[in-house]
Design a protein around this motif. Structure first.
Motif, mmCIF file in Angstrom:
data_model
loop_
_atom_site.group_PDB
_atom_site.id
_atom_site.type_symbol
_atom_site.label_atom_id
_atom_site.label_comp_id
_atom_site.label_asym_id
_atom_site.label_seq_id
_atom_site.Cartn_x
_atom_site.Cartn_y
_atom_site.Cartn_z
ATOM 1 N N GLU A 83 8.721 5.312 2.774
ATOM 2 C CA GLU A 83 8.366 4.733 4.076
ATOM 3 C C GLU A 83 6.902 4.311 4.142
ATOM 4 O O GLU A 83 6.569 3.281 4.723
ATOM 5 C CB GLU A 83 8.672 5.732 5.193
ATOM 6 C CG GLU A 83 10.150 5.896 5.457
ATOM 7 C CD GLU A 83 10.419 6.859 6.601
ATOM 8 O OE1 GLU A 83 9.588 6.937 7.529
ATOM 9 O OE2 GLU A 83 11.470 7.517 6.566
ATOM 10 N N ARG A 84 6.032 5.088 3.562
ATOM 11 C CA ARG A 84 4.599 4.765 3.588
ATOM 12 C C ARG A 84 4.316 3.458 2.838
ATOM 13 O O ARG A 84 3.600 2.598 3.328
ATOM 14 C CB ARG A 84 3.793 5.904 2.981
ATOM 15 C CG ARG A 84 2.293 5.620 2.953
ATOM 16 C CD ARG A 84 1.530 6.793 2.436
ATOM 17 N NE ARG A 84 1.459 7.779 3.509
ATOM 18 C CZ ARG A 84 0.948 8.986 3.366
ATOM 19 N NH1 ARG A 84 0.466 9.357 2.205
ATOM 20 N NH2 ARG A 84 0.904 9.817 4.366
ATOM 21 N N VAL A 85 4.893 3.311 1.660
ATOM 22 C CA VAL A 85 4.686 2.093 0.877
ATOM 23 C C VAL A 85 5.330 0.900 1.585
ATOM 24 O O VAL A 85 4.752 -0.185 1.633
ATOM 25 C CB VAL A 85 5.216 2.260 -0.562
ATOM 26 C CG1 VAL A 85 5.151 0.950 -1.331
ATOM 27 C CG2 VAL A 85 4.428 3.346 -1.299
ATOM 28 N N GLN A 86 6.502 1.097 2.170
ATOM 29 C CA GLN A 86 7.149 0.017 2.922
ATOM 30 C C GLN A 86 6.267 -0.445 4.077
ATOM 31 O O GLN A 86 6.137 -1.650 4.335
ATOM 32 C CB GLN A 86 8.500 0.471 3.463
ATOM 33 C CG GLN A 86 9.558 0.621 2.399
ATOM 34 C CD GLN A 86 10.864 1.139 2.960
ATOM 35 O OE1 GLN A 86 11.189 0.928 4.125
ATOM 36 N NE2 GLN A 86 11.631 1.827 2.127
ATOM 37 N N LYS A 87 5.655 0.501 4.748
ATOM 38 C CA LYS A 87 4.764 0.161 5.864
ATOM 39 C C LYS A 87 3.557 -0.644 5.372
ATOM 40 O O LYS A 87 3.153 -1.630 5.996
ATOM 41 C CB LYS A 87 4.294 1.434 6.575
ATOM 42 C CG LYS A 87 3.459 1.174 7.803
ATOM 43 C CD LYS A 87 3.124 2.470 8.517
ATOM 44 C CE LYS A 87 2.290 2.213 9.756
ATOM 45 N NZ LYS A 87 1.983 3.456 10.470
ATOM 46 N N ILE A 88 2.977 -0.246 4.248
ATOM 47 C CA ILE A 88 1.853 -0.977 3.668
ATOM 48 C C ILE A 88 2.287 -2.405 3.332
ATOM 49 O O ILE A 88 1.551 -3.360 3.577
ATOM 50 C CB ILE A 88 1.302 -0.248 2.422
ATOM 51 C CG1 ILE A 88 0.627 1.063 2.840
ATOM 52 C CG2 ILE A 88 0.338 -1.130 1.641
ATOM 53 C CD1 ILE A 88 0.285 1.996 1.694
#
Length: 124
Positions: A83-88
């Motif tokens: 989720e963190r990488v997707q948000k970035i």
């Protein structure tokens, strides 16, 4: 740095490090460019399965490799993003430059197509 590389029939897969920051980004850039240029890579897959952190240096490396691949008619994909990488990707606009697959792709199918113009639509 914890990057690992696999090259098969024109498809380079890069398993990204746990933390993609200034120090690891520079080394990744150099190594990826060397492999892309030396082996005529036509498909580039970034695997983010282990990545927990990425700063602007990491974003810059991805944009640069995407641009280089586009110059030679290649394709770029990112997979296994948390989720963190997707948000970035969403905030930075990377999702508009790099095709993403949350569950990855069938690497054998990409190789059957020679790693060129099409990506496999099949999921692992």
């Amino acid at each position: 740095m914890e990057c690992h590389y696999e090259l098969q029939e024109g498809c380079l897969t890069i398993w990204m490090p746990k933390e993609l920051d200034h120090h690891s980004a520079e080394q990744l850039r150099k190594e990826a460019d060397l492999l892309i240029d030396s082996y005529r890579v036509r498909s580039l897959v970034f695997d983010f399965a282990r990545t927990e952190f990425m700063d602007s240096s990491g974003i810059g490396v991805l944009i640069g490799r995407c641009r280089n691949m586009n110059y030679c008619g290649g394709r770029v994909m990112a997979r296994h993003m948390n989720e963190r990488v997707q948000k970035i990707f969403r905030i930075s606009g990377l999702h508009q430059l790099i095709e993403t697959k949350e569950d990855g792709i069938n690497a054998e199918r990409v190789m059957e197509m020679g790693g060129q113009k099409k990506w496999a639509n099949e999921m692992k």
